[in-house]
Scaffold this motif. Structure first.
Motif, short mmCIF file in Angstrom:
data_model
loop_
_atom_site.label_atom_id
_atom_site.label_comp_id
_atom_site.label_asym_id
_atom_site.label_seq_id
_atom_site.Cartn_x
_atom_site.Cartn_y
_atom_site.Cartn_z
N MET A 1 1.32 -1.14 -0.57
CA MET A 1 -0.02 0.09 0.19
C MET A 1 0.91 1.23 -0.09
O MET A 1 0.28 2.57 -0.61
CB MET A 1 -0.50 0.14 1.18
CG MET A 1 -1.86 -1.02 1.38
SD MET A 1 -3.08 -0.84 2.20
CE MET A 1 -3.15 -2.57 2.86
N GLU A 2 2.56 0.76 0.40
CA GLU A 2 2.61 1.82 0.43
C GLU A 2 2.38 3.86 0.94
O GLU A 2 2.28 4.68 0.56
CB GLU A 2 3.48 2.84 -1.10
CG GLU A 2 4.26 1.59 -1.78
CD GLU A 2 4.86 1.95 -3.55
OE1 GLU A 2 4.45 2.51 -4.00
OE2 GLU A 2 4.88 0.84 -3.75
N LEU A 3 1.94 3.18 2.28
CA LEU A 3 1.09 4.47 3.52
C LEU A 3 2.22 5.41 3.75
O LEU A 3 3.22 4.72 3.90
CB LEU A 3 0.49 3.79 3.72
CG LEU A 3 -0.66 2.66 3.77
CD1 LEU A 3 -1.18 2.24 4.86
CD2 LEU A 3 -1.83 3.54 2.80
N PRO A 4 1.66 7.00 3.60
CA PRO A 4 2.75 7.49 3.95
C PRO A 4 2.41 7.36 5.92
O PRO A 4 1.74 6.55 6.37
CB PRO A 4 2.37 8.86 4.13
CG PRO A 4 1.15 8.78 3.21
CD PRO A 4 0.80 7.09 2.58
N ASP A 5 3.91 8.22 6.93
CA ASP A 5 3.90 7.85 8.47
C ASP A 5 2.28 8.59 8.70
O ASP A 5 2.08 7.70 10.08
CB ASP A 5 4.85 8.28 8.98
CG ASP A 5 5.58 8.28 8.89
OD1 ASP A 5 5.58 6.77 8.33
OD2 ASP A 5 7.05 8.58 8.66
N HIS A 6 1.78 8.86 8.07
CA HIS A 6 -0.01 9.41 8.85
C HIS A 6 -0.99 8.91 8.28
O HIS A 6 -1.75 9.53 8.87
CB HIS A 6 0.08 11.20 8.95
CG HIS A 6 -0.11 11.54 7.96
ND1 HIS A 6 0.80 11.90 6.17
CD2 HIS A 6 -1.59 11.85 6.63
CE1 HIS A 6 -0.32 11.73 5.26
NE2 HIS A 6 -0.83 11.86 5.68
N GLU A 7 -1.13 7.76 8.13
CA GLU A 7 -1.91 7.20 7.72
C GLU A 7 -1.66 5.92 7.85
O GLU A 7 -0.59 5.17 8.41
CB GLU A 7 -1.65 6.60 5.69
CG GLU A 7 -2.26 7.94 5.25
CD GLU A 7 -2.86 8.50 3.94
OE1 GLU A 7 -2.94 7.24 3.51
OE2 GLU A 7 -2.37 9.68 3.48
N THR A 8 -2.67 4.94 7.95
CA THR A 8 -2.85 3.09 8.28
C THR A 8 -4.28 2.76 7.55
O THR A 8 -4.91 3.34 6.95
CB THR A 8 -3.03 3.32 10.00
OG1 THR A 8 -3.19 1.74 10.26
CG2 THR A 8 -4.90 4.07 10.50
#
Length: 92
Positions: A72-79
């Motif tokens: 998913m390559e999520l940024p740190d502020h996402e889950t």
């Protein structure tokens, strides 16, 4: 608003990824318009709470599968959370 779109993890019935709002990663916020991407005749099987900011807060089981999260390559502020997909029922 972010650029995130609906994402599905191979190991989950359905996984939504967006802004993390709860401390344990079980609550996220999604834009109202994201619901327009649901397949016809389906609905999210979790309560949605309108935040008053153009988003809904929803909760689910946090995705912990590292391979799925890496895809998913999520940024740190996402889950990502698992959310069941239900069948839309309309009164006749």
């Amino acid at each position: 608003m972010g650029k995130r779109t609906d994402r599905k993890a191979d190991t989950a019935p359905h996984a939504d990824a967006y802004w993390r709002t709860g401390p344990d990663g079980s609550v996220i916020e999604i834009p109202h318009m994201l619901l327009g991407f649901l397949e016809t005749g389906t609905c999210l099987g979790t309560p949605l709470t309108d935040t008053g900011r153009g988003t809904f807060a929803l909760s689910g089981t946090p995705v912990t599968d590292l391979e799925a999260l890496q895809q998913m390559e999520l940024p740190d502020h996402e889950t990502a959370i698992e959310v069941p997909i239900g069948k839309e029922i309309r009164p006749v």
